[in-house]
Design a protein around this motif. Structure first.
Motif, PDB file in Angstrom:
ATOM      1  N   PHE A  41       5.078   1.708  -5.180  1.00 25.02           N
ATOM      2  CA  PHE A  41       3.942   1.417  -4.303  1.00 25.02           C
ATOM      3  C   PHE A  41       3.667  -0.081  -4.212  1.00 25.02           C
ATOM      4  O   PHE A  41       3.343  -0.580  -3.132  1.00 25.02           O
TER       5      PHE A  41
ATOM      6  N   ALA B 188       0.514   4.852   4.483  1.00 27.05           N
ATOM      7  CA  ALA B 188       0.077   4.818   3.082  1.00 27.05           C
ATOM      8  C   ALA B 188       0.319   3.430   2.500  1.00 27.05           C
ATOM      9  O   ALA B 188      -0.530   2.880   1.798  1.00 27.05           O
TER      10      ALA B 188
ATOM     11  N   MET C 248      -3.894   8.031   3.449  1.00 29.55           N
ATOM     12  CA  MET C 248      -3.382   8.360   2.117  1.00 29.55           C
ATOM     13  C   MET C 248      -2.842   9.782   2.016  1.00 29.55           C
ATOM     14  O   MET C 248      -2.774  10.341   0.918  1.00 29.55           O
TER      15      MET C 248
ATOM     16  N   VAL D 108      -0.213  10.336  -0.590  1.00 27.65           N
ATOM     17  CA  VAL D 108      -0.717  10.214  -1.965  1.00 27.65           C
ATOM     18  C   VAL D 108      -1.481  11.484  -2.350  1.00 27.65           C
ATOM     19  O   VAL D 108      -1.362  11.984  -3.475  1.00 27.65           O
TER      20      VAL D 108
ATOM     21  N   SER E 121      -7.541  12.039 -10.320  1.00 26.00           N
ATOM     22  CA  SER E 121      -7.101  12.421  -8.975  1.00 26.00           C
ATOM     23  C   SER E 121      -8.287  12.890  -8.150  1.00 26.00           C
ATOM     24  O   SER E 121      -8.422  12.534  -6.982  1.00 26.00           O
TER      25      SER E 121
END
Lengths: 180, 174
Positions: A163, B31, B37, B40, B162
């Protein structure tokens, strides 16, 4: 419409969770964790062999009796990778989202409609991506999904680097005003 | 039998990837541009459920696994190279094959690039093994092993982290 927005919002979570269950089922039945990138050098060496270029003397061909090359086909991962393409085809056709597309719109908006340019960037980018993934020991499926699920530090480091590298590169590529 | 199960697993994974819309160039690059996102959300949902599933299997004695070996040289250099290539092509190895299934035929160029990359890697392999892999090679370390805590504490922390990240994404419309 309200209903559709709600479904749309939950899509990545629901299908992501289903993929997590699928990973669990895969490990339970065959002991196989998801991974795709190793299949690319294997396929590439197979193509090179068919074309008639002899690399059999190289170290890469001799590691673990050739398990890094096409001689390990057919194996679980090859079938898994083929399955991804088939599954995507079936789902796209069934849901009416199959779409022929030569160049992604976001790419065209920034780089223009030249196929030649996209091809050159794709070859360079593809080489970087594959050398990087194999050097790191995995891609977003192998390290990202499988490795992080195992709570491996190597995978956490790799995904963070994927990333960081991706965000920095995207900043340069998609900066305002365009890249030439 | 392993091959047939592999094919079925791949088909299902392909269906889930396609229905989650993560196969698209736009979703992957967005992203990395910090605009959307979706990928993700998908990855972390898979990881949280998968982590619970495989650690349950391990606790039940049904399977055993060890994390991939840590080599800071390989994962940092390789990871950054991969990230740069990923941003350029807009697909990762798995999603590139799925995108082809969805009809995005332009992905044949990135796939060709990755196949050439496979040969480049094969030729660089001795150099990488000799010069990069040994840098910071610390073995099969897991997060809970290093922290000296039960794996379920790490999994609960991962799930909680998360959850808050997802809430942040949804609030910001990412």
């Amino acid at each position: 419409m309200e209903h559709n927005n709600f479904l749309q919002r939950w899509r990545p979570y629901v299908f992501g969770a289903l993929a997590g269950l699928l990973l669990t089922a895969s490990v339970a039945t065959t002991g196989q964790f998801f991974g795709t990138s190793t299949t690319f050098p294997r396929m590439a060496t197979l193509v090179v062999d068919i074309v008639g270029i002899d690399l059999s003397e190289t170290y890469f061909y001799q590691v673990r009796d050739g398990s890094l090359t096409g001689s390990s086909f057919p194996n679980w991962q090859l079938l898994f990778v083929i399955g991804i393409g088939l599954g995507a085809l079936l789902a796209a056709k069934a849901s009416g989202t199959f779409k022929r597309e030569e160049l992604p719109q976001m790419w065209v908006d920034q780089f223009g409609p030249s196929t030649r340019k996209r091809a050159l960037y794709s070859l360079g980018g593809g080489i970087l991506a594959m050398v990087g993934a194999r050097m790191a020991g995995g891609c977003p499926s192998g390290h990202g999904v499988s490795g992080v699920s195992q709570l491996g530090i190597s995978s956490l480091v790799a995904v963070a680097m994927f990333f960081i590298g991706g965000i920095l590169t995207a900043r340069v590529l998609y900066r305002k005003g365009g890249v030439a | 039998m392993t091959l047939i199960i592999g094919l079925i697993t791949g088909v299902l994974f392909g269906v889930f990837l396609q229905q989650a819309e993560v196969l698209r160039f736009e979703k992957q690059v967005a992203a990395m541009r910090l605009k959307d996102m979706t990928i993700v959300k998908f990855m972390l949902s898979t990881i949280v459920v998968g982590a619970i599933g495989i650690h349950l299997l391990q606790d039940l004695g049904a399977v055993s696994f060890a994390p991939r070996a840590l080599s800071l040289g390989s994962q940092v250099i390789g990871g950054l190279l991969f990230g740069a290539g990923w941003a350029i092509i807009g697909y990762c190895p798995g999603t590139s094959i799925g995108a082809l299934g969805e009809g995005r035929f332009g992905v044949l160029w990135p796939i060709a690039g990755m196949l050439v990359g496979g040969i480049v890697f094969a030729l660089l392999y001795p150099f990488i093994q000799l010069n990069i892999q040994p840098i910071g090679a610390l073995g099969n370390l897991s997060l809970h092993g290093v922290l000296g805590i039960n794996h379920w504490i790490v999994i609960i922390a991962l799930a909680a982290g998360s959850f808050f990240l997802f809430r942040f994404f949804e609030k910001r419309g990412l």
